[in-house]
Design an enzyme around this catalytic site. Structure first.
Site: not given
Ligand code: PLP
Length: 388
Positions: A45, A141, A173, A229, A271, A318-320
Site C-alpha cells: 500500500k 478502525r 488487524h 501480512r 531562514y 527549506c523547501m528545496d
Molecule cells: C498496513 C497493514 C499491514 C502491514 O502492517 P506493517 O506494520 O507495516 O507490517 C497489514 N495489514 C493491514 C490490514 C494493514 O493495514
C-alpha cells in the site's frame, strides 16, 4: 543466501531514493522463515511504503511471497495494469468494486452496506466477487463492528448462496503487535477464531484466516494462521524496539553536495539564522527539502553521512535545500560527493528511524513521506533502472 550483508555505497547526481531489490528479497526470505511455512502476503500500500508498488510487488513475489496486499482498489488495479497477476487483496475501498471484481482483485468487507455494494456490482458484472471479511476485534478502525457481525454473516450467507460472492478469508488487524507480550493480542486472536467459527457454523468456510502484520509475523507463531501480512519489514525496517531481526533497509535517500563555501564565525545559516557558525567553518549545500520529505521539523536535528563520516545538518530545512556543517577543514568533502540522508545498511549511516525519533514520528511516516522531486533508482534483482 547469496545476498551480500551490506549494499554497495551509492553515488547520485540528484536527489535519489535508491531502492535495493536484493534487500527486499532478503527481507522476504527472513519473513518466510519466521512465518514457518505460512504463506506471505507482501503489503505494498501507499506506493510500496514509498518504494514503488509494482517494483516491490514483483521483487517480493520473485522471492516467494504468495500474495499482495493494498488498501484501495485503485492501488490494486494499478498493479494489475503493471502486469502483476498474483492474488491481490484490497481492504479499504468503498467504490470501484466492479473493476476490482473484473480484475480478479479480492475485496475486504467491513459492513453489510459494503457487502451489498459488492453484491450489486458482482451481479452487474456477472462475475462472482471474492471477499475476505474483516472483523473488528478491538482496533475500532475498519472491519465489521461487533454490533453488525450477525447481519454481515447473514448477508454473506445469502450472497454466497446466490453465487454473487465467494468467501475466501476472514481477517483482522492488531492494536499492539509491536509489543509481543501484550495481553490484548490474545483477546484479538480469540475473537478472530470465534468469528471464523461463526462463519463455519453457517456453512461458510474461510480458507484463509489472517491477522499478522510485520511485528506479529516476527514474534507470534500463534497469530500466523493461514497467511501473514507484513508491510514495514518487507522494506527492511523492524517494528520491534532494539531488534533489527536481520532485516536490511531497502531505501537509501541520497543527494549530491552541490555547493561548498566557507563561513566565518558568527555567520548565520538559512531562514531565521537558527544556527550561527560557532567558529570559522565550511558548509555544504544539499538539494533536498521539505517538499521532498525532509520534514522541516528535522531542522538542526539530523545528520548525513558523506564518505562514511557523519556531519550535522544546520539551520532550517527549506523547501528545496538544507546545509551541512563540514567543519573547519571541510571534512574532505568535495562538490559532487554523495550525502546519504538515510539508509542504514552501511556502517555510520543515519536511518529512517533516526528521523522518526528526532521529530516524534515513526519510520513508516518518514518512508511514505519521501516524494516530490525524488527520483527512484532500482538496484539489485531488477535494476538498474530509474523511474519518475
Ligand atoms: C498496513 C497493514 C499491514 C502491514 O502492517 P506493517 O506494520 O507495516 O507490517 C497489514 N495489514 C493491514 C490490514 C494493514 O493495514
Amino acid at each position: 543466501m547469496t545476498t551480500p550483508a551490506q549494499s554497495a555505497p551509492v553515488a547520485v547526481d540528484r536527489l535519489t531514493a535508491v531502492v535495493d531489490l536484493d534487500a527486499v528479497a532478503h527481507n522476504i526470505a527472513i519473513l518466510r522463515d519466521r512465518a514457518g511455512g505460512t504463506p506471505v502476503m507482501a503489503v505494498v500500500k501507499a506506493d510500496g511504503y514509498g518504494h514503488g508498488a509494482p517494483q516491490i510487488a514483483r521483487a517480493a513475489l520473485d522471492a516467494g511471497a504468495a500474495e499482495i496486499g493494498v488498501t484501495t482498489v485503485d492501488e490494486a488495479l494499478a498493479l494489475r495494469a503493471a502486469g502483476i497477476t498474483a492474488p491481490i487483496l484490497s481492504w479499504l475501498s468503498t467504490r470501484g468494486y466492479r473493476a476490482a471484481i473484473e480484475a480478479d482483485v479480492r475485496l475486504g468487507v467491513s459492513s453489510p452496506r459494503q457487502l451489498a455494494g459488492i453484491v450489486a456490482d458482482a451481479h452487474a458484472a456477472a462475475v462472482t466477487a471474492v471477499v475476505d471479511v474483516k472483523v473488528d476485534t478491538g482496533l475500532s478502525r475498519n472491519g465489521v463492528a461487533p454490533a453488525e457481525w450477525a447481519a454481515t454473516v447473514d448477508a454473506l450467507a445469502r450472497a454466497v448462496a446466490d453465487g454473487a460472492v465467494r468467501l475466501h478469508g476472514v481477517f483482522t488487524h492488531l492494536a499492539h503487535a509491536e509489543l509481543p507480550e501484550h495481553p490484548f493480542l490474545d483477546v484479538q486472536r480469540d475473537r478472530l477464531i470465534a468469528a471464523a467459527a461463526d462463519l463455519r457454523a453457517r456453512g461458510l468456510d474461510p480458507v484463509a484466516v489472517h491477522a499478522a502484520n510485520s511485528a506479529a509475523t516476527l514474534t507470534r507463531a500463534d497469530l500466523r494462521f493461514d497467511l501473514v501480512r507484513p508491510g514495514i519489514a518487507v522494506y527492511g525496517r523492524s517494528p520491534l524496539a532494539g531488534d533489527d531481526c536481520g532485516l536490511r533497509p531497502a531505501m537509501t535517500l541520497a543527494a549530491p553536495v552541490i555547493l561548498i563555501k566557507r563561513l566565518a564565525a558568527g555567520d548565520g545559516v538559512s531562514y531565521g539564522h537558527t544556527w550561527i557558525a560557532p567558529r570559522d567553518t565550511v558548509v555544504g549545500l544539499v538539494p533536498a527539502g521539505y517538499a521532498d520529505g525532509v520534514v522541516r521539523s528535522l531542522s538542526n536535528r539530523f545528520e548525513v553521512a558523506i564518505g562514511g563520516r557523519r556531519f550535522p545538518a544546520v539551520g532550517r530545512v527549506c523547501m528545496d535545500q538544507f546545509v551541512v556543517d563540514l567543519g573547519p577543514d571541510g571534512g574532505g568533502v568535495s562538490e559532487g560527493d554523495t550525502a546519504v540522508l538515510f539508509g542504514g545498511d552501511r556502517p555510520g549511516e543515519p536511518t529512517a528511524a533516526d528521523w522518526g525519533d528526532a521529530v516524534g514520528t515513526i519510520d513508516y511516516e518518514i518512508l511514505t513521506g519521501v516524494h516530490g522531486r525524488v527520483v527512484r533508482r532500482y538496484v539489485g534483482a531488477e535494476g538498474p533502472g530509474t523511474s519518475r
